[in-house]
Motif scaffolding. Structure first.
Motif, PDB file in Angstrom:
ATOM      1  N   ARG A  21      59.815 -17.034  45.418  1.00  0.00           N
ATOM      2  CA  ARG A  21      59.719 -16.596  46.814  1.00  0.00           C
ATOM      3  C   ARG A  21      58.355 -16.938  47.404  1.00  0.00           C
ATOM      4  NH1 ARG A  21      63.696 -12.905  48.473  1.00  0.00           N
ATOM      5  NH2 ARG A  21      65.180 -12.364  46.820  1.00  0.00           N
ATOM      6  N   ILE A  22      57.314 -16.774  46.606  1.00  0.00           N
ATOM      7  CA  ILE A  22      55.974 -17.135  47.077  1.00  0.00           C
ATOM      8  C   ILE A  22      55.898 -18.629  47.343  1.00  0.00           C
ATOM      9  CG2 ILE A  22      53.544 -17.327  46.392  1.00  0.00           C
ATOM     10  CD1 ILE A  22      53.901 -14.688  44.852  1.00  0.00           C
ATOM     11  N   LEU A  23      56.426 -19.420  46.422  1.00  0.00           N
ATOM     12  CA  LEU A  23      56.330 -20.874  46.552  1.00  0.00           C
ATOM     13  C   LEU A  23      57.261 -21.429  47.626  1.00  0.00           C
ATOM     14  CD1 LEU A  23      55.941 -21.939  42.804  1.00  0.00           C
ATOM     15  CD2 LEU A  23      54.172 -21.487  44.513  1.00  0.00           C
ATOM     16  N   ARG A  24      58.220 -20.620  48.076  1.00  0.00           N
ATOM     17  CA  ARG A  24      59.044 -21.012  49.220  1.00  0.00           C
ATOM     18  C   ARG A  24      58.409 -20.561  50.536  1.00  0.00           C
ATOM     19  NH1 ARG A  24      63.564 -19.106  46.118  1.00  0.00           N
ATOM     20  NH2 ARG A  24      63.721 -17.270  47.468  1.00  0.00           N
ATOM     21  N   GLY A  25      57.292 -19.882  50.452  1.00  0.00           N
ATOM     22  CA  GLY A  25      56.591 -19.456  51.654  1.00  0.00           C
ATOM     23  C   GLY A  25      57.052 -18.134  52.219  1.00  0.00           C
ATOM     24  N   GLU A  26      57.864 -17.376  51.459  1.00  0.00           N
ATOM     25  CA  GLU A  26      58.349 -16.088  51.961  1.00  0.00           C
ATOM     26  C   GLU A  26      57.244 -15.037  52.002  1.00  0.00           C
ATOM     27  OE1 GLU A  26      61.898 -14.666  50.124  1.00  0.00           O
ATOM     28  OE2 GLU A  26      62.832 -16.658  50.048  1.00  0.00           O
ATOM     29  N   TYR A  27      56.263 -15.188  51.129  1.00  0.00           N
ATOM     30  CA  TYR A  27      55.127 -14.262  51.096  1.00  0.00           C
ATOM     31  C   TYR A  27      53.852 -15.063  51.367  1.00  0.00           C
ATOM     32  CZ  TYR A  27      58.414 -11.176  48.632  1.00  0.00           C
ATOM     33  OH  TYR A  27      59.500 -10.410  48.279  1.00  0.00           O
ATOM     34  N   PRO A  28      53.258 -14.929  52.525  1.00  0.00           N
ATOM     35  CA  PRO A  28      52.049 -15.704  52.846  1.00  0.00           C
ATOM     36  C   PRO A  28      50.847 -15.261  52.023  1.00  0.00           C
ATOM     37  CG  PRO A  28      52.516 -14.102  54.571  1.00  0.00           C
ATOM     38  CD  PRO A  28      53.676 -14.056  53.634  1.00  0.00           C
ATOM     39  N   GLY A  29      49.788 -16.052  52.096  1.00  0.00           N
ATOM     40  CA  GLY A  29      48.567 -15.730  51.385  1.00  0.00           C
ATOM     41  C   GLY A  29      48.059 -14.340  51.715  1.00  0.00           C
ATOM     42  N   GLU A  30      47.601 -13.653  50.675  1.00  0.00           N
ATOM     43  CA  GLU A  30      47.028 -12.307  50.754  1.00  0.00           C
ATOM     44  C   GLU A  30      48.086 -11.205  50.892  1.00  0.00           C
ATOM     45  OE1 GLU A  30      43.919 -12.309  53.683  1.00  0.00           O
ATOM     46  OE2 GLU A  30      42.603 -13.526  52.423  1.00  0.00           O
ATOM     47  N   THR A  31      49.381 -11.538  50.781  1.00  0.00           N
ATOM     48  CA  THR A  31      50.402 -10.492  50.693  1.00  0.00           C
ATOM     49  C   THR A  31      50.164  -9.685  49.422  1.00  0.00           C
ATOM     50  OG1 THR A  31      52.048 -11.839  51.841  1.00  0.00           O
ATOM     51  CG2 THR A  31      52.875 -10.030  50.504  1.00  0.00           C
ATOM     52  N   SER A  32      50.193  -8.362  49.535  1.00  0.00           N
ATOM     53  CA  SER A  32      49.889  -7.517  48.385  1.00  0.00           C
ATOM     54  C   SER A  32      51.142  -7.163  47.598  1.00  0.00           C
ATOM     55  CB  SER A  32      49.183  -6.238  48.840  1.00  0.00           C
ATOM     56  OG  SER A  32      50.036  -5.468  49.678  1.00  0.00           O
ATOM     57  N   PHE A  33      50.966  -6.930  46.292  1.00  0.00           N
ATOM     58  CA  PHE A  33      52.040  -6.520  45.396  1.00  0.00           C
ATOM     59  C   PHE A  33      51.541  -5.350  44.553  1.00  0.00           C
ATOM     60  CE2 PHE A  33      53.468 -10.705  46.475  1.00  0.00           C
ATOM     61  CZ  PHE A  33      54.858 -10.630  46.437  1.00  0.00           C
ATOM     62  N   THR A  34      52.032  -4.156  44.848  1.00  0.00           N
ATOM     63  CA  THR A  34      51.672  -2.996  44.042  1.00  0.00           C
ATOM     64  C   THR A  34      52.732  -2.764  42.986  1.00  0.00           C
ATOM     65  OG1 THR A  34      52.843  -1.354  45.395  1.00  0.00           O
ATOM     66  CG2 THR A  34      50.597  -1.945  46.087  1.00  0.00           C
ATOM     67  N   GLU A  35      52.352  -2.091  41.918  1.00  0.00           N
ATOM     68  CA  GLU A  35      53.300  -1.795  40.850  1.00  0.00           C
ATOM     69  C   GLU A  35      54.451  -0.934  41.363  1.00  0.00           C
ATOM     70  OE1 GLU A  35      50.994  -0.036  37.777  1.00  0.00           O
ATOM     71  OE2 GLU A  35      49.599  -1.736  37.689  1.00  0.00           O
ATOM     72  N   THR A  36      54.123   0.002  42.253  1.00  0.00           N
ATOM     73  CA  THR A  36      55.157   0.884  42.790  1.00  0.00           C
ATOM     74  C   THR A  36      56.167   0.097  43.624  1.00  0.00           C
ATOM     75  OG1 THR A  36      53.626   2.754  42.855  1.00  0.00           O
ATOM     76  CG2 THR A  36      55.589   2.903  44.236  1.00  0.00           C
ATOM     77  N   ASP A  37      55.669  -0.800  44.490  1.00  0.00           N
ATOM     78  CA  ASP A  37      56.559  -1.598  45.330  1.00  0.00           C
ATOM     79  C   ASP A  37      57.477  -2.478  44.489  1.00  0.00           C
ATOM     80  OD1 ASP A  37      55.513  -0.519  47.605  1.00  0.00           O
ATOM     81  OD2 ASP A  37      54.133  -2.173  48.015  1.00  0.00           O
ATOM     82  N   VAL A  38      56.891  -3.150  43.499  1.00  0.00           N
ATOM     83  CA  VAL A  38      57.686  -4.052  42.666  1.00  0.00           C
ATOM     84  C   VAL A  38      58.705  -3.257  41.836  1.00  0.00           C
ATOM     85  CG1 VAL A  38      57.587  -5.679  40.725  1.00  0.00           C
ATOM     86  CG2 VAL A  38      55.900  -5.826  42.581  1.00  0.00           C
ATOM     87  N   ALA A  39      58.284  -2.115  41.309  1.00  0.00           N
ATOM     88  CA  ALA A  39      59.205  -1.278  40.526  1.00  0.00           C
ATOM     89  C   ALA A  39      60.384  -0.814  41.376  1.00  0.00           C
ATOM     90  CB  ALA A  39      58.453  -0.072  39.962  1.00  0.00           C
ATOM     91  N   THR A  40      60.095  -0.422  42.631  1.00  0.00           N
ATOM     92  CA  THR A  40      61.160   0.036  43.524  1.00  0.00           C
ATOM     93  C   THR A  40      62.078  -1.110  43.927  1.00  0.00           C
ATOM     94  OG1 THR A  40      59.730   1.777  44.406  1.00  0.00           O
ATOM     95  CG2 THR A  40      61.635   1.144  45.745  1.00  0.00           C
ATOM     96  N   ARG A  41      61.488  -2.244  44.257  1.00  0.00           N
ATOM     97  CA  ARG A  41      62.260  -3.394  44.739  1.00  0.00           C
ATOM     98  C   ARG A  41      63.215  -3.903  43.680  1.00  0.00           C
ATOM     99  NH1 ARG A  41      58.322  -7.773  46.656  1.00  0.00           N
ATOM    100  NH2 ARG A  41      57.681  -5.964  47.878  1.00  0.00           N
ATOM    101  N   TYR A  42      62.786  -3.897  42.413  1.00  0.00           N
ATOM    102  CA  TYR A  42      63.610  -4.457  41.339  1.00  0.00           C
ATOM    103  C   TYR A  42      64.245  -3.377  40.455  1.00  0.00           C
ATOM    104  CZ  TYR A  42      61.649  -8.941  42.697  1.00  0.00           C
ATOM    105  OH  TYR A  42      61.292 -10.063  43.411  1.00  0.00           O
ATOM    106  N   ASP A  43      64.053  -2.112  40.837  1.00  0.00           N
ATOM    107  CA  ASP A  43      64.653  -0.993  40.124  1.00  0.00           C
ATOM    108  C   ASP A  43      64.299  -1.019  38.637  1.00  0.00           C
ATOM    109  OD1 ASP A  43      66.119   1.325  39.796  1.00  0.00           O
ATOM    110  OD2 ASP A  43      68.028   0.279  39.514  1.00  0.00           O
ATOM    111  N   VAL A  44      63.000  -1.085  38.361  1.00  0.00           N
ATOM    112  CA  VAL A  44      62.516  -1.081  36.979  1.00  0.00           C
ATOM    113  C   VAL A  44      61.395  -0.056  36.852  1.00  0.00           C
ATOM    114  CG1 VAL A  44      63.115  -3.490  36.548  1.00  0.00           C
ATOM    115  CG2 VAL A  44      60.855  -2.922  37.479  1.00  0.00           C
ATOM    116  N   ALA A  45      61.004   0.225  35.617  1.00  0.00           N
ATOM    117  CA  ALA A  45      59.887   1.135  35.367  1.00  0.00           C
ATOM    118  C   ALA A  45      58.573   0.463  35.757  1.00  0.00           C
ATOM    119  CB  ALA A  45      59.855   1.519  33.897  1.00  0.00           C
ATOM    120  N   ARG A  46      57.566   1.259  36.061  1.00  0.00           N
ATOM    121  CA  ARG A  46      56.274   0.713  36.478  1.00  0.00           C
ATOM    122  C   ARG A  46      55.620  -0.178  35.425  1.00  0.00           C
ATOM    123  NH1 ARG A  46      52.296   4.629  39.747  1.00  0.00           N
ATOM    124  NH2 ARG A  46      51.094   2.724  39.436  1.00  0.00           N
ATOM    125  N   PRO A  47      55.725   0.143  34.118  1.00  0.00           N
ATOM    126  CA  PRO A  47      55.140  -0.772  33.127  1.00  0.00           C
ATOM    127  C   PRO A  47      55.750  -2.178  33.187  1.00  0.00           C
ATOM    128  CG  PRO A  47      55.512   1.362  32.135  1.00  0.00           C
ATOM    129  CD  PRO A  47      56.184   1.406  33.477  1.00  0.00           C
TER     130      PRO A  47
END
Length: 224
Positions: A21-47
């Protein structure tokens, strides 16, 4: 024991999806990724989310400064020049080795054929087969560490290109002809000529990319 491979597979899948997604340009430079956001988005544990983020940090797709949130790397003009300088150093060594053996990698030929079949493509459409051509040259020498190092550079080149989608840095027809010339020089066993030609092949897109990300291009950008 059986959960470890599954967990590792999940980390890789999440990292692969974010990277693409980043390499397709969906997330521009300096877009942040927190563990909580990624865990929620992909329905996984924070680790698991943390491991996916760290994998992308290790690939230089994301960066994480001390005590800061991971962000998409935004590359500037000097970053571009350094990436291409490192690319050239690695590829020249590879070309000399391949020319000495007169060994033309099948993967490079396949990527070249894919480029030739593109019709009316955008500048961004040529990036994947173009990078696969160069990656195939590097992979063919059979050094996993060199391939990993070069793969990181390829990701960063794609990251730059994702920021400027649609821009034709170099016309596909020229890329095809220059790739073909490199393959012919390898087959002829002329490593020095292949190494010298690589400089010309990379310098034009390098300086045009420098201009596209806000820098002052060198004279190579205007070379016909």
């Amino acid at each position: 024991m059986t959960s470890q491979p599954a967990a590792a597979s999940r980390v890789d899948a999440i990292a692969d999806d974010i990277r693409s997604r980043i390499l397709r340009g969906e997330y521009p430079g300096e877009t942040s990724f927190t563990e909580t956001d990624v865990a929620t988005r992909y329905d996984v544990a924070r680790p698991t989310a943390k491991a996916a983020i760290e994998k992308l940090v290790s690939e230089s797709v994301l960066e994480r400064r001390t005590n800061k949130t991971a962000r998409v790397i935004k590359l500037g003009p000097e970053d571009v020049r350094d990436i291409y300088f490192t690319r050239a150093r690695l590829e020249k060594a590879v070309l000399l080795q391949l020319a000495q053996a007169r060994s033309v990698p099948a993967g490079a030929i396949a990527a070249q054929r894919e480029l030739e079949q593109l019709d009316g493509s955008s500048g961004f459409d040529t990036v994947d087969p173009d990078m696969r051509f160069h990656m195939a040259l590097v992979d063919s020498i059979g050094s996993p560490r060199t391939s990993r190092m070069y793969g990181s550079l390829v990701s960063q080149v794609k990251l730059c290109m994702a920021q400027i989608q649609g821009l034709h840095l170099v016309q596909p027809e020229r890329i095809i002809k220059e790739h073909q010339h490199l393959l012919e020089l390898i087959e002829a066993g002329d490593g020095d000529a292949a190494s010298n030609f690589l400089d010309e092949h990379l310098s034009r897109p390098r300086e045009r990319l420098v201009a596209a990300v806000g820098g002052v291009p060198g004279p190579e950008a205007f070379r016909d």
